[in-house]
Design an enzyme around this catalytic site. Structure first.
Site, short mmCIF file in Angstrom:
data_model
loop_
_atom_site.label_atom_id
_atom_site.label_comp_id
_atom_site.label_asym_id
_atom_site.label_seq_id
_atom_site.Cartn_x
_atom_site.Cartn_y
_atom_site.Cartn_z
N CYS A 82 -66.03 11.92 -53.33
CA CYS A 82 -67.36 12.22 -53.87
C CYS A 82 -67.23 12.27 -55.39
O CYS A 82 -66.51 13.13 -55.92
CB CYS A 82 -67.87 13.55 -53.31
N GLY A 83 -67.91 11.35 -56.06
CA GLY A 83 -67.79 11.28 -57.52
C GLY A 83 -68.49 12.43 -58.21
O GLY A 83 -67.89 13.11 -59.06
N HIS B 52 -73.82 5.03 -46.51
CA HIS B 52 -74.70 5.23 -47.67
C HIS B 52 -75.44 3.91 -47.94
O HIS B 52 -74.83 2.84 -47.81
CB HIS B 52 -73.90 5.55 -48.93
N CYS C 284 -74.70 8.84 -58.12
CA CYS C 284 -73.68 8.72 -57.07
C CYS C 284 -72.40 8.09 -57.65
O CYS C 284 -72.38 6.89 -57.98
CB CYS C 284 -74.17 7.91 -55.87
O1 PYC Z 1 -71.22 11.08 -56.15
O2 PYC Z 1 -69.91 9.95 -54.80
C1 PYC Z 1 -70.85 10.68 -55.01
C2 PYC Z 1 -71.64 11.16 -53.86
C3 PYC Z 1 -71.49 10.81 -52.54
C4 PYC Z 1 -72.46 11.51 -51.82
C5 PYC Z 1 -73.17 12.27 -52.71
N1 PYC Z 1 -72.66 12.04 -53.95
#
Ligand code: PYC
Length: 320
Positions: A93-94, A208, A238
Protein backbone atom coordinates in the site's frame (compact mmCIF):
# COMPACT_ATOMS: atom_id res chain seq x y z
CA UNK A 1 -19.87 -14.25 35.85
CA UNK A 2 -16.53 -12.43 35.90
CA UNK A 3 -16.39 -9.99 33.01
CA UNK A 4 -13.37 -10.60 30.75
CA UNK A 5 -10.73 -7.89 30.75
CA UNK A 6 -10.74 -5.62 27.67
CA UNK A 7 -7.77 -5.66 25.33
CA UNK A 8 -6.10 -2.35 24.47
CA UNK A 9 -4.59 -1.56 21.08
CA UNK A 10 -2.45 1.51 20.54
CA UNK A 11 -2.92 3.11 17.13
CA UNK A 12 -1.80 6.23 15.28
CA UNK A 13 -4.00 7.57 12.50
CA UNK A 14 -2.85 9.62 9.54
CA UNK A 15 -4.03 10.53 6.09
CA UNK A 16 -2.08 10.61 2.87
CA UNK A 17 -3.69 12.92 0.33
CA UNK A 18 -7.00 12.36 2.13
CA UNK A 19 -6.73 8.55 2.33
CA UNK A 20 -6.57 7.31 5.94
CA UNK A 21 -4.12 4.84 7.50
CA UNK A 22 -4.34 3.42 11.02
CA UNK A 23 -1.01 2.02 12.21
CA UNK A 24 -1.20 -0.56 15.01
CA UNK A 25 1.73 0.32 17.26
CA UNK A 26 1.11 -2.28 19.95
CA UNK A 27 -1.56 -4.64 21.20
CA UNK A 28 -1.70 -6.52 17.89
CA UNK A 29 -1.54 -10.30 17.55
CA UNK A 30 1.75 -12.20 17.75
CA UNK A 31 2.10 -13.78 14.30
CA UNK A 32 5.01 -16.02 15.27
CA UNK A 33 7.78 -14.38 13.24
CA UNK A 34 9.19 -15.40 9.87
CA UNK A 35 8.81 -13.46 6.63
CA UNK A 36 5.99 -10.95 6.14
CA UNK A 37 4.22 -13.31 3.69
CA UNK A 38 4.29 -16.11 6.31
CA UNK A 39 3.04 -13.74 9.01
CA UNK A 40 0.23 -12.63 6.70
CA UNK A 41 -0.97 -16.25 6.46
CA UNK A 42 -1.19 -16.47 10.27
CA UNK A 43 -2.95 -13.08 10.44
CA UNK A 44 -5.48 -14.16 7.80
CA UNK A 45 -6.10 -17.63 9.26
CA UNK A 46 -6.13 -16.88 12.98
CA UNK A 47 -6.74 -13.18 13.60
CA UNK A 48 -9.20 -11.96 11.01
CA UNK A 49 -11.51 -10.68 13.77
CA UNK A 50 -8.70 -8.35 14.88
CA UNK A 51 -8.46 -6.95 11.34
CA UNK A 52 -12.17 -6.24 11.32
CA UNK A 53 -12.15 -4.77 14.85
CA UNK A 54 -9.45 -2.23 13.92
CA UNK A 55 -10.75 -0.94 10.57
CA UNK A 56 -14.47 -1.60 10.37
CA UNK A 57 -17.29 0.36 11.98
CA UNK A 58 -17.94 1.29 14.74
CA UNK A 59 -14.24 2.17 15.31
CA UNK A 60 -13.35 2.66 11.66
CA UNK A 61 -15.03 2.84 8.27
CA UNK A 62 -14.94 1.15 4.87
CA UNK A 63 -12.25 3.53 3.64
CA UNK A 64 -9.76 3.01 6.48
CA UNK A 65 -6.57 1.04 5.71
CA UNK A 66 -4.89 -0.66 8.67
CA UNK A 67 -1.15 -1.29 9.00
CA UNK A 68 0.03 -3.87 11.50
CA UNK A 69 3.67 -3.38 12.45
CA UNK A 70 5.44 -6.75 12.57
CA UNK A 71 9.01 -7.73 13.38
CA UNK A 72 10.97 -7.86 10.11
CA UNK A 73 12.78 -11.07 9.24
CA UNK A 74 15.56 -9.11 7.52
CA UNK A 75 17.58 -7.20 10.15
CA UNK A 76 18.38 -4.45 7.60
CA UNK A 77 14.69 -3.49 7.60
CA UNK A 78 13.40 -0.74 9.91
CA UNK A 79 10.00 -2.45 10.13
CA UNK A 80 7.73 -5.07 8.70
CA UNK A 81 4.11 -4.26 7.90
CA UNK A 82 0.91 -5.97 6.82
CA UNK A 83 -1.74 -3.71 5.31
CA UNK A 84 -5.42 -4.57 5.62
CA UNK A 85 -8.82 -3.08 4.86
CA UNK A 86 -12.56 -3.60 5.37
CA UNK A 87 -12.60 -6.92 3.50
CA UNK A 88 -9.11 -8.42 3.74
CA UNK A 89 -5.42 -7.79 3.13
CA UNK A 90 -3.36 -5.78 0.65
CA UNK A 91 -0.03 -6.92 -0.81
CA UNK A 92 1.45 -3.43 -0.59
CA UNK A 93 0.00 0.00 0.00
CA UNK A 94 1.70 3.17 -1.20
CA UNK A 95 -0.35 5.73 0.67
CA UNK A 96 -0.16 3.46 3.74
CA UNK A 97 3.64 3.26 3.55
CA UNK A 98 3.84 7.07 3.41
CA UNK A 99 1.48 7.24 6.43
CA UNK A 100 3.55 4.60 8.26
CA UNK A 101 6.82 6.49 7.72
CA UNK A 102 5.34 9.79 8.94
CA UNK A 103 3.90 7.94 11.94
CA UNK A 104 7.24 6.30 12.82
CA UNK A 105 8.94 9.70 12.51
CA UNK A 106 6.40 11.27 14.86
CA UNK A 107 7.08 8.51 17.38
CA UNK A 108 10.81 9.27 17.13
CA UNK A 109 11.54 5.78 15.76
CA UNK A 110 13.05 6.96 12.48
CA UNK A 111 14.80 10.08 11.14
CA UNK A 112 15.09 11.49 7.63
CA UNK A 113 16.84 9.04 5.31
CA UNK A 114 16.21 5.65 3.70
CA UNK A 115 14.29 2.92 5.51
CA UNK A 116 13.73 -0.59 4.22
CA UNK A 117 10.28 -1.95 5.00
CA UNK A 118 9.28 -5.59 4.62
CA UNK A 119 5.84 -6.29 3.14
CA UNK A 120 4.21 -9.59 2.14
CA UNK A 121 5.04 -8.91 -1.53
CA UNK A 122 8.63 -7.76 -1.07
CA UNK A 123 10.81 -5.14 0.57
CA UNK A 124 10.26 -1.49 -0.33
CA UNK A 125 12.55 1.42 0.48
CA UNK A 126 10.89 4.49 1.92
CA UNK A 127 12.82 7.75 2.13
CA UNK A 128 11.76 10.37 4.63
CA UNK A 129 12.91 13.69 3.18
CA UNK A 130 13.89 16.67 5.37
CA UNK A 131 10.74 18.56 4.22
CA UNK A 132 8.55 15.71 5.56
CA UNK A 133 7.62 14.25 2.18
CA UNK A 134 8.16 10.52 1.65
CA UNK A 135 9.30 8.57 -1.42
CA UNK A 136 8.45 4.93 -1.73
CA UNK A 137 10.56 2.77 -4.04
CA UNK A 138 7.94 0.13 -4.70
CA UNK A 139 8.27 -3.55 -5.57
CA UNK A 140 9.10 -4.48 -9.20
CA UNK A 141 6.05 -3.75 -11.33
CA UNK A 142 4.90 -4.73 -14.80
CA UNK A 143 2.01 -4.72 -17.23
CA UNK A 144 0.61 -8.21 -17.65
CA UNK A 145 -1.87 -7.56 -20.46
CA UNK A 146 -2.40 -4.66 -22.83
CA UNK A 147 -5.80 -3.37 -23.98
CA UNK A 148 -8.04 -6.17 -22.77
CA UNK A 149 -11.71 -5.68 -23.65
CA UNK A 150 -14.38 -6.98 -21.29
CA UNK A 151 -18.13 -6.87 -21.66
CA UNK A 152 -19.51 -5.01 -18.63
CA UNK A 153 -23.10 -5.60 -17.51
CA UNK A 154 -25.32 -2.62 -18.31
CA UNK A 155 -22.39 -0.70 -19.82
CA UNK A 156 -20.96 -2.67 -22.76
CA UNK A 157 -17.33 -3.15 -23.81
CA UNK A 158 -14.63 -1.51 -21.67
CA UNK A 159 -10.93 -1.75 -22.56
CA UNK A 160 -7.99 -1.50 -20.17
CA UNK A 161 -4.57 -2.80 -19.18
CA UNK A 162 -3.87 -5.32 -16.41
CA UNK A 163 -0.82 -4.48 -14.28
CA UNK A 164 0.91 -5.57 -11.06
CA UNK A 165 2.50 -3.04 -8.70
CA UNK A 166 2.14 -4.70 -5.29
CA UNK A 167 -1.61 -5.10 -5.98
CA UNK A 168 -3.40 -5.99 -9.22
CA UNK A 169 -5.01 -3.23 -11.26
CA UNK A 170 -7.23 -2.83 -14.31
CA UNK A 171 -6.40 0.58 -15.81
CA UNK A 172 -8.91 2.25 -18.11
CA UNK A 173 -7.84 5.30 -20.10
CA UNK A 174 -10.69 5.73 -22.59
CA UNK A 175 -14.20 5.95 -21.12
CA UNK A 176 -17.13 8.38 -21.05
CA UNK A 177 -17.15 9.19 -17.29
CA UNK A 178 -16.18 12.55 -15.79
CA UNK A 179 -13.86 12.19 -12.81
CA UNK A 180 -15.36 14.61 -10.30
CA UNK A 181 -16.08 14.19 -6.60
CA UNK A 182 -19.82 14.76 -7.01
CA UNK A 183 -19.94 11.61 -9.19
CA UNK A 184 -18.30 9.12 -6.81
CA UNK A 185 -21.45 7.02 -6.42
CA UNK A 186 -21.71 6.52 -10.18
CA UNK A 187 -17.93 5.99 -10.53
CA UNK A 188 -18.00 3.41 -7.73
CA UNK A 189 -20.84 1.50 -9.38
CA UNK A 190 -19.23 1.61 -12.82
CA UNK A 191 -15.79 0.47 -11.58
CA UNK A 192 -17.36 -2.24 -9.43
CA UNK A 193 -19.11 -3.65 -12.50
CA UNK A 194 -15.90 -3.38 -14.50
CA UNK A 195 -14.05 -5.31 -11.80
CA UNK A 196 -16.68 -8.06 -11.82
CA UNK A 197 -16.40 -8.37 -15.61
CA UNK A 198 -12.58 -8.39 -15.51
CA UNK A 199 -12.60 -11.05 -12.76
CA UNK A 200 -15.17 -13.23 -14.51
CA UNK A 201 -13.84 -12.85 -18.02
CA UNK A 202 -10.08 -13.49 -17.61
CA UNK A 203 -8.31 -11.93 -14.67
CA UNK A 204 -9.63 -13.17 -11.29
CA UNK A 205 -6.60 -11.63 -9.55
CA UNK A 206 -7.55 -7.99 -10.30
CA UNK A 207 -8.85 -6.28 -7.17
CA UNK A 208 -8.43 -2.56 -7.97
CA UNK A 209 -9.86 -0.65 -10.94
CA UNK A 210 -8.56 2.73 -12.09
CA UNK A 211 -10.19 5.23 -14.43
CA UNK A 212 -7.94 7.97 -15.82
CA UNK A 213 -8.90 11.37 -17.17
CA UNK A 214 -7.56 14.87 -17.71
CA UNK A 215 -6.10 16.58 -14.61
CA UNK A 216 -7.75 19.64 -13.09
CA UNK A 217 -4.46 21.13 -11.92
CA UNK A 218 -1.99 22.48 -14.48
CA UNK A 219 0.80 20.80 -12.41
CA UNK A 220 -0.57 17.30 -12.94
CA UNK A 221 -0.40 14.87 -15.87
CA UNK A 222 -3.53 12.90 -15.12
CA UNK A 223 -6.44 12.49 -12.67
CA UNK A 224 -7.65 9.10 -11.46
CA UNK A 225 -10.51 7.41 -9.68
CA UNK A 226 -9.42 4.21 -7.92
CA UNK A 227 -11.80 1.56 -6.69
CA UNK A 228 -10.36 -0.48 -3.80
CA UNK A 229 -11.16 -4.16 -3.10
CA UNK A 230 -13.84 -3.43 -0.46
CA UNK A 231 -15.75 -1.02 -2.77
CA UNK A 232 -14.35 2.14 -1.15
CA UNK A 233 -12.63 4.62 -3.45
CA UNK A 234 -9.09 5.78 -2.77
CA UNK A 235 -9.03 9.42 -1.68
CA UNK A 236 -5.34 9.59 -2.63
CA UNK A 237 -3.97 8.94 -6.14
CA UNK A 238 -3.10 5.41 -4.85
CA UNK A 239 0.61 4.61 -4.53
CA UNK A 240 0.42 1.13 -6.01
CA UNK A 241 -2.08 2.40 -8.61
CA UNK A 242 0.30 5.17 -9.65
CA UNK A 243 3.07 2.56 -9.83
CA UNK A 244 0.88 0.40 -12.09
CA UNK A 245 0.29 3.44 -14.30
CA UNK A 246 4.06 4.04 -14.48
CA UNK A 247 4.59 0.40 -15.55
CA UNK A 248 2.05 0.89 -18.37
CA UNK A 249 3.53 4.23 -19.46
CA UNK A 250 6.98 2.59 -19.53
CA UNK A 251 5.67 -0.36 -21.56
CA UNK A 252 4.01 2.03 -24.03
CA UNK A 253 7.16 4.16 -24.32
CA UNK A 254 5.18 7.29 -23.43
CA UNK A 255 7.22 8.22 -20.32
CA UNK A 256 11.00 8.02 -20.27
CA UNK A 257 13.00 6.43 -17.48
CA UNK A 258 13.52 9.06 -14.73
CA UNK A 259 10.89 11.44 -16.12
CA UNK A 260 8.34 12.72 -13.60
CA UNK A 261 4.62 11.86 -13.72
CA UNK A 262 2.18 13.74 -11.49
CA UNK A 263 -0.95 11.79 -10.66
CA UNK A 264 -3.92 13.67 -9.22
CA UNK A 265 -6.62 11.92 -7.18
CA UNK A 266 -10.37 12.41 -7.42
CA UNK A 267 -9.89 14.86 -4.50
CA UNK A 268 -7.11 16.76 -6.28
CA UNK A 269 -4.34 15.48 -3.97
CA UNK A 270 -1.15 14.54 -5.82
CA UNK A 271 1.64 11.96 -5.91
CA UNK A 272 4.56 12.37 -8.23
CA UNK A 273 6.33 9.34 -9.56
CA UNK A 274 8.98 8.06 -11.90
CA UNK A 275 10.46 4.71 -12.80
CA UNK A 276 13.70 3.03 -13.72
CA UNK A 277 14.00 -0.09 -15.80
CA UNK A 278 14.86 -3.33 -14.03
CA UNK A 279 14.48 -5.46 -17.16
CA UNK A 280 13.42 -3.54 -20.26
CA UNK A 281 12.95 -6.67 -22.38
CA UNK A 282 10.57 -8.18 -19.81
CA UNK A 283 8.85 -4.82 -19.19
CA UNK A 284 9.73 -4.79 -15.46
CA UNK A 285 10.19 -1.41 -13.78
CA UNK A 286 11.08 -0.10 -10.34
CA UNK A 287 8.56 2.69 -9.67
CA UNK A 288 9.02 5.40 -7.05
CA UNK A 289 6.11 7.44 -5.75
CA UNK A 290 6.40 10.59 -3.61
CA UNK A 291 3.70 12.06 -1.36
CA UNK A 292 2.98 13.57 2.03
CA UNK A 293 0.98 12.39 5.04
CA UNK A 294 -0.29 14.02 8.22
CA UNK A 295 -0.83 12.35 11.58
CA UNK A 296 -4.28 13.25 12.88
CA UNK A 297 -4.92 11.01 15.91
CA UNK A 298 -3.24 8.90 18.55
CA UNK A 299 -5.61 6.57 20.31
CA UNK A 300 -6.08 3.43 22.33
CA UNK A 301 -8.72 1.11 20.94
CA UNK A 302 -10.67 -0.86 23.53
CA UNK A 303 -11.59 -4.40 22.46
CA UNK A 304 -14.16 -5.50 24.99
CA UNK A 305 -15.78 -8.82 24.16
CA UNK A 306 -18.90 -7.73 26.09
CA UNK A 307 -19.44 -5.19 23.32
CA UNK A 308 -21.72 -6.84 20.73
CA UNK A 309 -19.87 -4.97 17.96
CA UNK A 310 -16.39 -5.44 19.44
CA UNK A 311 -15.14 -7.21 16.29
CA UNK A 312 -16.53 -4.66 13.83
CA UNK A 313 -19.43 -4.51 11.44
CA UNK A 314 -18.32 -5.98 8.15
CA UNK A 315 -20.42 -4.01 5.70
CA UNK A 316 -18.14 -4.32 2.66
CA UNK A 317 -18.91 -6.77 -0.15
CA UNK A 318 -19.01 -10.24 1.32
CA UNK A 319 -19.68 -8.82 4.78
CA UNK A 320 -22.48 -9.89 7.13
O1 PYC B 1 -1.86 3.73 -2.01
O2 PYC B 1 -1.31 1.75 -2.78
C1 PYC B 1 -2.10 2.52 -2.26
C2 PYC B 1 -3.44 2.01 -1.89
C3 PYC B 1 -3.95 0.77 -2.13
C4 PYC B 1 -5.25 0.76 -1.60
C5 PYC B 1 -5.48 1.99 -1.05
N1 PYC B 1 -4.36 2.74 -1.24
Amino acid sequence: MTPSRPRFVRVVDSHTGGEPTRVVIDGGPDLGGGGAAEQLEVFRDQHDAFRSAVVNEPRGSNVLVGALLIPPEDPTCAAGVIFFNNVGFLGMCGHGTIGLVVTLARLGRISPGDHRIETPVGTVTATLHPDGSVSVANVPSHRKAKQVTVDVAGIGPVTGDVAWAGNWFFLVGKHPWKLTLDRVDELTEVTWRIRQAVNAQRFPEVDHVELFGPPHSPDADSRNFVLCPGKAYDRSPCGTGTSAKLACLAADGTLDEGESWVQESILGSQFSGSYRWIDRAAGIVAPTVIGTAHVNAEARLILDSNDPFCWGISSGPGGA
